[in-house]
Write a protein that holds these residues in place. Structure first.
Motif, PDB file in Angstrom:
ATOM      1  N   SER A 198       0.843  -1.213   0.000  1.00 48.80           N
ATOM      2  CA  SER A 198       0.000   0.000   0.000  1.00 48.80           C
ATOM      3  C   SER A 198       0.867   1.248   0.000  1.00 48.80           C
ATOM      4  O   SER A 198       0.587   2.226  -0.723  1.00 48.80           O
ATOM      5  CB  SER A 198      -0.921  -0.002   1.226  1.00 48.80           C
ATOM      6  N   ALA A 199       1.933   1.209   0.814  1.00 46.79           N
ATOM      7  CA  ALA A 199       2.820   2.371   0.861  1.00 46.79           C
ATOM      8  C   ALA A 199       3.506   2.598  -0.481  1.00 46.79           C
ATOM      9  O   ALA A 199       3.602   3.735  -0.974  1.00 46.79           O
ATOM     10  CB  ALA A 199       3.858   2.167   1.965  1.00 46.79           C
ATOM     11  N   ILE A 200       3.968   1.500  -1.083  1.00 45.73           N
ATOM     12  CA  ILE A 200       4.637   1.626  -2.385  1.00 45.73           C
ATOM     13  C   ILE A 200       3.670   2.172  -3.430  1.00 45.73           C
ATOM     14  O   ILE A 200       4.010   3.060  -4.233  1.00 45.73           O
ATOM     15  CB  ILE A 200       5.191   0.250  -2.810  1.00 45.73           C
ATOM     16  N   GLY A 201       2.442   1.646  -3.415  1.00 42.15           N
ATOM     17  CA  GLY A 201       1.453   2.134  -4.380  1.00 42.15           C
ATOM     18  C   GLY A 201       1.155   3.599  -4.190  1.00 42.15           C
ATOM     19  O   GLY A 201       1.047   4.372  -5.164  1.00 42.15           O
ATOM     20  N   LEU A 241      10.607   8.417  -4.605  1.00 43.23           N
ATOM     21  CA  LEU A 241      11.313   7.247  -5.133  1.00 43.23           C
ATOM     22  C   LEU A 241      12.098   6.529  -4.028  1.00 43.23           C
ATOM     23  O   LEU A 241      12.135   5.282  -3.977  1.00 43.23           O
ATOM     24  CB  LEU A 241      12.269   7.690  -6.249  1.00 43.23           C
ATOM     25  N   SER A 242      12.716   7.328  -3.131  1.00 41.91           N
ATOM     26  CA  SER A 242      13.455   6.705  -2.028  1.00 41.91           C
ATOM     27  C   SER A 242      12.520   5.916  -1.117  1.00 41.91           C
ATOM     28  O   SER A 242      12.875   4.850  -0.601  1.00 41.91           O
ATOM     29  CB  SER A 242      14.216   7.760  -1.229  1.00 41.91           C
ATOM     30  N   THR A 269      12.630   1.997  -0.281  1.00 41.25           N
ATOM     31  CA  THR A 269      12.607   1.474   1.096  1.00 41.25           C
ATOM     32  C   THR A 269      11.544   0.397   1.250  1.00 41.25           C
ATOM     33  O   THR A 269      11.758  -0.646   1.876  1.00 41.25           O
ATOM     34  CB  THR A 269      12.343   2.615   2.084  1.00 41.25           C
ATOM     35  N   GLY A 270      10.359   0.674   0.684  1.00 38.81           N
ATOM     36  CA  GLY A 270       9.294  -0.329   0.758  1.00 38.81           C
ATOM     37  C   GLY A 270       9.653  -1.611   0.041  1.00 38.81           C
ATOM     38  O   GLY A 270       9.374  -2.718   0.523  1.00 38.81           O
ATOM     39  N   LEU A 271      10.278  -1.479  -1.147  1.00 40.18           N
ATOM     40  CA  LEU A 271      10.692  -2.681  -1.885  1.00 40.18           C
ATOM     41  C   LEU A 271      11.750  -3.473  -1.103  1.00 40.18           C
ATOM     42  O   LEU A 271      11.744  -4.704  -1.094  1.00 40.18           O
ATOM     43  CB  LEU A 271      11.236  -2.282  -3.258  1.00 40.18           C
ATOM     44  N   SER A 272      12.664  -2.734  -0.460  1.00 33.68           N
ATOM     45  CA  SER A 272      13.674  -3.403   0.357  1.00 33.68           C
ATOM     46  C   SER A 272      13.025  -4.151   1.514  1.00 33.68           C
ATOM     47  O   SER A 272      13.421  -5.263   1.882  1.00 33.68           O
ATOM     48  CB  SER A 272      14.675  -2.384   0.873  1.00 33.68           C
ATOM     49  N   HIS A 273      11.999  -3.512   2.088  1.00 32.19           N
ATOM     50  CA  HIS A 273      11.260  -4.153   3.169  1.00 32.19           C
ATOM     51  C   HIS A 273      10.589  -5.429   2.675  1.00 32.19           C
ATOM     52  O   HIS A 273      10.623  -6.483   3.331  1.00 32.19           O
ATOM     53  CB  HIS A 273      10.232  -3.177   3.720  1.00 32.19           C
ATOM     54  N   LEU A 274       9.973  -5.362   1.490  1.00 37.09           N
ATOM     55  CA  LEU A 274       9.323  -6.545   0.910  1.00 37.09           C
ATOM     56  C   LEU A 274      10.340  -7.657   0.679  1.00 37.09           C
ATOM     57  O   LEU A 274      10.069  -8.837   0.965  1.00 37.09           O
ATOM     58  CB  LEU A 274       8.651  -6.180  -0.412  1.00 37.09           C
ATOM     59  N   GLU A 275      11.493  -7.306   0.158  1.00 34.93           N
ATOM     60  CA  GLU A 275      12.517  -8.307  -0.114  1.00 34.93           C
ATOM     61  C   GLU A 275      13.001  -8.965   1.180  1.00 34.93           C
ATOM     62  O   GLU A 275      13.183 -10.187   1.247  1.00 34.93           O
ATOM     63  CB  GLU A 275      13.690  -7.659  -0.848  1.00 34.93           C
ATOM     64  N   ALA A 276      13.174  -8.144   2.213  1.00 35.31           N
ATOM     65  CA  ALA A 276      13.619  -8.681   3.493  1.00 35.31           C
ATOM     66  C   ALA A 276      12.582  -9.634   4.068  1.00 35.31           C
ATOM     67  O   ALA A 276      12.901 -10.712   4.591  1.00 35.31           O
ATOM     68  CB  ALA A 276      13.909  -7.548   4.468  1.00 35.31           C
TER      69      ALA A 276
END
Length: 581
Positions: free
Chosen positions: A385-388, A407-408, A412-419
């Motif tokens: 939701s945050a990324i969207g 973009l940052s 951060t959200g994508l990094s969180h998803l990956e983690a």
């Protein structure tokens, strides 16, 4: 004249057939040189052997010429009352059995009284059938009982055909020696009972030793396969033990499963007093397995030009799992078959337990996977939701600096998803490694704040970082960041308005304390808080976060503890040992 003598009877009595003279107790006359020599010879004989047949034969050989008899016979009284010949001179037969009370000997045994007859055929108690069978003619007869220490008649000695008839002296001599025979008989029977008892004890000892050896074999097998985690290890250890026990270098196993496998073992000298066990596995078809199993109705033993084949089925509760087979040059005793069957049974139980555990693990993994997917989907909603949202804002924003900021946040959200994805996968596989590095505490605190603040903004909670942030420490920053973000998110979902993270350290420990003012953790949940799928106040939570947190802290060789009271929030304390690169 018929002479029948027994101690307690009156001087005269009437026999039902004719008048029989009964005399008072015999008073032994003065011993002659021959009688003394006979008694001494019998005494020497009694001390020379415990073999009853030899003993009584020597006694009769000594007494018969002393009393001038033609031949003599010795009967022993059986428990049934029957009389059985032990020694019978003048005939090869030694198997004469007289029913209780039959003949002069039977009467003497029943009444315990000696009998002297000048003509046996004039006495109705005489049993002439023995004469008819042996073509022997009995005339004069002397028959005396001998008693044991309890006074029980245990045998009868009978002498036949003294030309001038038997005298009172002969009777006294036989009665005296009969008492010695009774003592010898008691001694021999006692020795025999002791020998029998010793034999029984020896057999019991041998059985106990055999059972002990079997238990030791099972104990060795248990030590080698008790912690085995796969079927190959079980078979390797079991077949190695079989090779050692049966002194063979050729052992194999047929194991049925999803894929049928024949496992063979070749044992060779290792050069250091042991054996080098080499295993070979070969997959086989179901038809071949069925054909081989027709032979495995073990334990069985067969032989051919190649040697002796010993086969024992591997079964559990009637279910055939396979078979063990050894080939050796020498034949295998029945005890060896039992040992092989015992080993096969233990192997079967171990394999069955492994397969059952595998089924349970698969079921548990499927159940865990379902719960995990539910938790993952739930946890993914927030960063997605945050990324969207940031992506939409970035698309509408014309200011480059603002677009870079959004973009940052997306990154951060994508990094969180990956983690999150990485942690869940590693948790499900049960294996991962730390990536330790020297980390600046100030930079680490900033990165944690960047991850946690956007995550708990939706709950309206504040995140405060306090304490010493100077210096560096060695840990895995990505995994530890995951732990702290999980603790913060759990606190926000549990209704906390303020979440504090306090950092402190000394020369031994780096301490992180995360506390909140939420509704706390109930007593029923606290004892299992770090177990998978335990939740505390989250409507859609699965409890994977704290389970992964403990695993990460344990991997750092640290500790994590919790204090909480319902309605007064919770405090998590993490201690990490200070390590150097």
């Amino acid at each position: 004249m018929i002479h029948t003598e027994r101690t307690p009877d009156p001087p005269l009595m009437s026999h039902p057939c004719h008048q029989v003279s009964v005399y008072p107790p015999v008073v032994p006359p003065a011993p002659t040189d021959r009688s003394v020599e006979a008694i001494l010879a019998v005494a020497r004989t009694l001390a020379s052997t415990l073999d009853l047949d030899l003993l009584f034969e020597r006694i009769l050989d000594t007494l018969t010429p002393v009393v001038s008899a033609d031949r003599s016979t010795l009967f022993l009284v059986e428990a049934t009352g029957e009389l059985r010949t032990r020694v019978a001179q003048g005939t090869d037969r030694r198997d004469l059995v007289l029913p209780a009370g039959t003949g002069i000997a039977g009467w003497v045994a029943e009444n315990g009284t000696s009998v002297r007859l000048e003509d046996a055929y004039t006495d109705p108690r005489f049993y002439p059938a023995w004469d008819g069978e042996t073509s022997y003619r009995t005339k004069s007869l002397l028959c005396v009982p001998f008693r044991n220490a309890e006074g029980t008649v245990v045998g009868v000695m009978q002498c036949l055909n003294k030309p001038e008839g038997f005298s009172a002296h002969d009777q006294a001599l036989l009665e005296a020696i009969g008492h010695q025979c009774a003592v010898a008989l008691d001694n021999a029977r006692l020795v025999r009972r002791l020998e029998q008892r010793n034999d029984e004890l020896a057999r019991a000892h041998a059985q106990l030793r055999k059972k002990t050896e079997e238990l030791e074999i099972l104990a060795r097998l248990e030590r080698s396969i008790g912690t085995a985690r796969d079927e190959d290890t079980i078979l390797r250890e079991a077949l190695g033990l079989v090779c050692e026990l049966f002194d063979t270098r050729d052992a194999s196993a047929l194991l049925l499963g999803d894929v049928n496998v024949v496992v063979s073992v070749h044992a060779s000298d290792s050069g250091e007093g042991g054996q080098d066990i080499r295993m070979r596995s070969k997959r086989i078809s179901r038809q071949w397995a069925d054909a081989l199993l027709l032979r495995f109705d073990g334990p069985t033993l067969s032989g051919d030009d190649e040697g002796h084949h010993v086969v024992s089925a591997i079964e559990v509760d009637g279910q055939r799992l396979g078979a063990l087979q050894i080939v050796r040059l020498a034949a295998v005793e029945e005890s060896g078959l039992r040992v092989l069957s015992m080993i096969a049974g233990r192997v079967g139980r171990a394999i069955a337990a492994l397969r059952e555990q595998a089924l349970n693990d698969r079921d548990d993994r499927l159940q865990m996977l379902g719960q995990m997917m539910s938790g993952v989907l739930h946890d993914l909603r927030t960063p997605l939701s945050a990324i969207g949202g940031y992506a939409e804002l970035m698309a509408e924003e014309e200011d480059p600096s603002e677009r870079e900021y959004y973009l940052s946040r997306v990154r951060t959200g994508l990094s969180h998803l990956e983690a999150m994805t990485t942690e869940v996968l590693e948790f499900s596989r049960g294996h991962w490694e730390l990536a330790l590095e020297d980390v600046s505490l100030e930079d680490f605190a900033t990165s944690v704040r960047q991850v946690v603040v956007p995550d708990i903004d939706r709950f309206g909670a504040m995140f405060l970082v306090e304490g010493a942030q100077e210096g560096t420490a060695r840990f895995d920053p990505n995994r530890l960041r995951r732990v702290l973000s999980n603790l913060a998110r759990n606190a926000g979902e549990a209704g906390a308005r303020t979440i504090r993270w306090v950092i402190s350290q000394n020369d031994r420990w780096l301490a992180f304390e995360v506390s909140d003012d939420g509704k706390g953790i109930s007593e029923s949940v606290r004892h299992r808080l770090f177990q998978p799928f335990a939740t505390h106040g989250k409507q859609n939570g699965t409890g994977l976060g704290l389970a992964m947190a403990r695993r990460i802290i344990d991997a750092h060789q640290g500790t994590i503890e919790v204090e909480s009271e319902p309605g007064r929030g919770a405090t998590f304390r993490i201690l990490l040992p200070i390590t150097s690169g």
